[in-house]
Scaffold this active site. Structure first.
Site, PDB file in Angstrom:
ATOM      1  N   HIS A 177      -5.722  -7.113  -3.525  1.00 55.12           N
ATOM      2  CA  HIS A 177      -5.656  -8.568  -3.328  1.00 55.12           C
ATOM      3  C   HIS A 177      -6.381  -9.277  -4.455  1.00 55.12           C
ATOM      4  O   HIS A 177      -6.945 -10.344  -4.277  1.00 55.12           O
ATOM      5  CB  HIS A 177      -6.281  -8.963  -1.987  1.00 55.12           C
ATOM      6  CG  HIS A 177      -5.837  -8.138  -0.831  1.00 55.12           C
ATOM      7  ND1 HIS A 177      -6.558  -7.059  -0.377  1.00 55.12           N
ATOM      8  CD2 HIS A 177      -4.715  -8.193  -0.080  1.00 55.12           C
ATOM      9  CE1 HIS A 177      -5.906  -6.510   0.644  1.00 55.12           C
ATOM     10  NE2 HIS A 177      -4.789  -7.166   0.837  1.00 55.12           N
ATOM     11  N   ASP A 195      -8.197  -6.373   9.351  1.00 50.73           N
ATOM     12  CA  ASP A 195      -7.314  -5.320   9.871  1.00 50.73           C
ATOM     13  C   ASP A 195      -8.038  -4.481  10.918  1.00 50.73           C
ATOM     14  O   ASP A 195      -7.505  -4.206  12.000  1.00 50.73           O
ATOM     15  CB  ASP A 195      -6.846  -4.390   8.740  1.00 50.73           C
ATOM     16  CG  ASP A 195      -5.782  -5.029   7.860  1.00 50.73           C
ATOM     17  OD1 ASP A 195      -5.486  -6.212   8.042  1.00 50.73           O
ATOM     18  OD2 ASP A 195      -5.256  -4.328   6.971  1.00 50.73           O
ATOM     19  N   LYS A 218      -5.893   0.247   7.110  1.00 53.98           N
ATOM     20  CA  LYS A 218      -6.603   0.194   5.832  1.00 53.98           C
ATOM     21  C   LYS A 218      -7.918  -0.555   6.037  1.00 53.98           C
ATOM     22  O   LYS A 218      -7.992  -1.506   6.820  1.00 53.98           O
ATOM     23  CB  LYS A 218      -5.758  -0.494   4.752  1.00 53.98           C
ATOM     24  CG  LYS A 218      -4.479   0.317   4.432  1.00 53.98           C
ATOM     25  CD  LYS A 218      -3.814  -0.037   3.114  1.00 53.98           C
ATOM     26  CE  LYS A 218      -3.565  -1.498   2.895  1.00 53.98           C
ATOM     27  NZ  LYS A 218      -2.899  -2.178   4.045  1.00 53.98           N
ATOM     28  N   GLY A 253      -1.483  -6.862   5.678  1.00 50.72           N
ATOM     29  CA  GLY A 253      -0.911  -8.045   5.049  1.00 50.72           C
ATOM     30  C   GLY A 253       0.342  -7.699   4.275  1.00 50.72           C
ATOM     31  O   GLY A 253       0.497  -6.571   3.806  1.00 50.72           O
ATOM     32  N   SER A 254       1.243  -8.665   4.129  1.00 51.29           N
ATOM     33  CA  SER A 254       2.432  -8.453   3.304  1.00 51.29           C
ATOM     34  C   SER A 254       2.104  -8.728   1.838  1.00 51.29           C
ATOM     35  O   SER A 254       1.033  -9.222   1.510  1.00 51.29           O
ATOM     36  CB  SER A 254       3.566  -9.356   3.790  1.00 51.29           C
ATOM     37  OG  SER A 254       3.987  -8.932   5.070  1.00 51.29           O
ATOM     38  N   GLY A 255       3.055  -8.405   0.972  1.00 52.10           N
ATOM     39  CA  GLY A 255       2.851  -8.614  -0.459  1.00 52.10           C
ATOM     40  C   GLY A 255       2.592  -7.318  -1.192  1.00 52.10           C
ATOM     41  O   GLY A 255       2.339  -7.321  -2.402  1.00 52.10           O
ATOM     42  N   HIS A 256       2.648  -6.202  -0.456  1.00 56.29           N
ATOM     43  CA  HIS A 256       2.392  -4.883  -1.053  1.00 56.29           C
ATOM     44  C   HIS A 256       3.617  -3.991  -0.913  1.00 56.29           C
ATOM     45  O   HIS A 256       3.493  -2.764  -0.957  1.00 56.29           O
ATOM     46  CB  HIS A 256       1.205  -4.201  -0.377  1.00 56.29           C
ATOM     47  CG  HIS A 256      -0.006  -5.055  -0.248  1.00 56.29           C
ATOM     48  ND1 HIS A 256      -0.742  -5.441  -1.339  1.00 56.29           N
ATOM     49  CD2 HIS A 256      -0.614  -5.610   0.835  1.00 56.29           C
ATOM     50  CE1 HIS A 256      -1.758  -6.188  -0.926  1.00 56.29           C
ATOM     51  NE2 HIS A 256      -1.700  -6.319   0.388  1.00 56.29           N
TER      52      HIS A 256
END
Lengths: 299, 299
Positions: free
Chosen positions: A223, A114, A109, A58-61
């Site tokens: 998250h 995922d 991860k 996921g994005s945001g990291h």
């Protein structure tokens, strides 16, 4: 309509716009894989004849994972929607774009979505006769099982897997050698976090949890998954003592061995605070190295 | 007593603890100058026979300035208290620690305290027969004069001065050549900011100003000095249009010329938002390059 205080346009468009900004900022390193939000190394010559190491999530990291694409690191990275696994199709495109005929190693991860989607992409690639192997990183020692995870979560320690495997692949390691190396590295990577506040997903528009003005939470996930304890904010050196004790319980830190330490701010903690935390960490580790007992948190 | 939610110990000790953490994290690059909160390059061989370029200022803007010490960049940096000019004594120690007999060039941001204290340190060093020259960077085009500044403020654009002068010094430029180069570079550096929230000084324990939940301020300074306009939060592409129009008014951007662009988050804006902003900026600049008029902010 903007529902949260962030520098964005349409909340639905944050990932494609981010990827576009990233590849235009670093055209000498990155290019976008057509019709995806995945990126691959521009310098194909550095990949020739090597096993490709890819990752994603996921994005945001950020800078995880696209920021770790480059020579001696990842060959490609797949950027999912914010806090959402990338789709099998996109991972499959990244496999195809990075494979040089010697196979592709995927660093995943440990989140259920995922793991499932990278596995599906592996199946798709194998139908094309591309060899694919993978490791699932579960470095977060805070809790067993979590909101989106069976077993431990995969977090910042994954960087070590990117770096170690990426370097080995650049030096010519085979897919089989990378698999053995990954299996050996995996139990050595242990990570634990403390949060002063929660992350906000653009599409949700509000933080994942709420802490009181003077409250912190140990062991949260990236998250905003729940951690293992809440308490009042403490000085940095007490946070170091708490997290180091937790790591010692898991790793059984041996003063005769050498360790690589990664301190990171999960994208929001200013460098000043990270360096102060590092100062306390170096002090604590120096004490530990001189075979004094590890500092314990005064309760 | 902890009065704000930050990873620190004693608010009075944040700078020495930060500097200690920094030099222990990067011992191959940095060492602390004894009895100061200033740092100098570890690799003295890379400095031999070169003019030293040094900088410094209040802390709280990391990686500015200590993070920019290294080969081809700064020889030394002086870390003052948070948002406070370093003392002349500390700057003088940095001059002595970095001088290699060919003189020291000081890059100073335009704040009254910095200008005064770097000047006093210059006088002290000249009594030791160390040659010292300097440039005062005033790149922030947002406002004339400010809380702590006569004329324009010096902000993130100072990085270009560190990089250009540091590289020239590494290549053997004399003090006189660096002075001419700095004077030529200065008017080319133009910077403007937008803030979604204010910075908090650890010793004050509260933000420098307050914005409503949906409010932003254009042109704020790096110590939360007032900007030139407040309004409701807008999409990223409107922020780009506003700031680019402001820069165009000052620089008269010429599509036939090349420009280097620095996008930075003032230590708090996540990379995702910086890349989305960059995406909009690249779009706006591409339009400008094709001699279409610069995008104007819809009002």
């Amino acid at each position: 309509m903007i529902t949260l205080k962030k520098i964005i346009n349409d909340p639905e468009a944050v990932v494609p716009e981010m990827v576009d900004g990233l590849v235009r900022a670093y055209p000498q390193i990155l290019e976008q894989i057509p019709d995806t939000t995945a990126v691959v190394r521009t310098d194909k010559a550095s990949m020739t004849g090597k096993v490709a190491v890819i990752s994603g999530g996921g994005s945001g990291h950020e800078p995880t994972h696209a920021g770790f694409v480059g020579k001696g690191m990842l060959s490609a990275a797949v950027c999912g929607q914010v806090f959402t696994s990338p789709t099998p199709d996109q991972i499959y495109e990244a496999i195809k774009a990075s494979d040089q005929g010697r196979g592709v190693f995927m660093v995943v991860k440990n989140y259920s979505g995922d793991v499932m989607n990278f596995d599906m992409a592996k199946d798709m690639a194998e139908m094309d006769d591309i060899q694919v192997a993978s490791i699932v990183v579960d470095d977060d020692i805070a809790v067993e099982n979590s909101l989106y995870t069976q077993g431990r979560r995969g977090v910042a320690g994954t960087l070590f897997m990117h770096k170690i495997l990426g370097n080995a692949a650049q030096n010519g390691a085979s897919l089989e050698e990378l698999s053995k190396l990954a299996a050996a590295v995996l139990p050595c990577i242990n990570t634990v976090a403390v949060a002063l506040s929660a992350a906000t997903v653009p599409e949700a528009g509000k933080p994942g949890f709420t802490l009181a003005e003077d409250e912190i939470e140990y062991g949260v996930g990236i998250h905003s998954e729940p951690g293992y304890r809440r308490e009042k904010l403490r000085p940095s050196k007490d946070l170091v003592a708490e997290l180091l004790e937790k790591l010692d319980d898991s790793l059984h830190l041996d003063p005769a061995k050498q360790y690589a330490v990664l301190v990171n701010g999960m994208g929001a903690t200013p460098l000043m605070e990270q360096y102060i935390f590092s100062h306390d960490l170096f002090d604590a580790l120096a004490k530990s190295k001189s075979r004094q007992p590890l500092p314990k948190l005064a309760t």
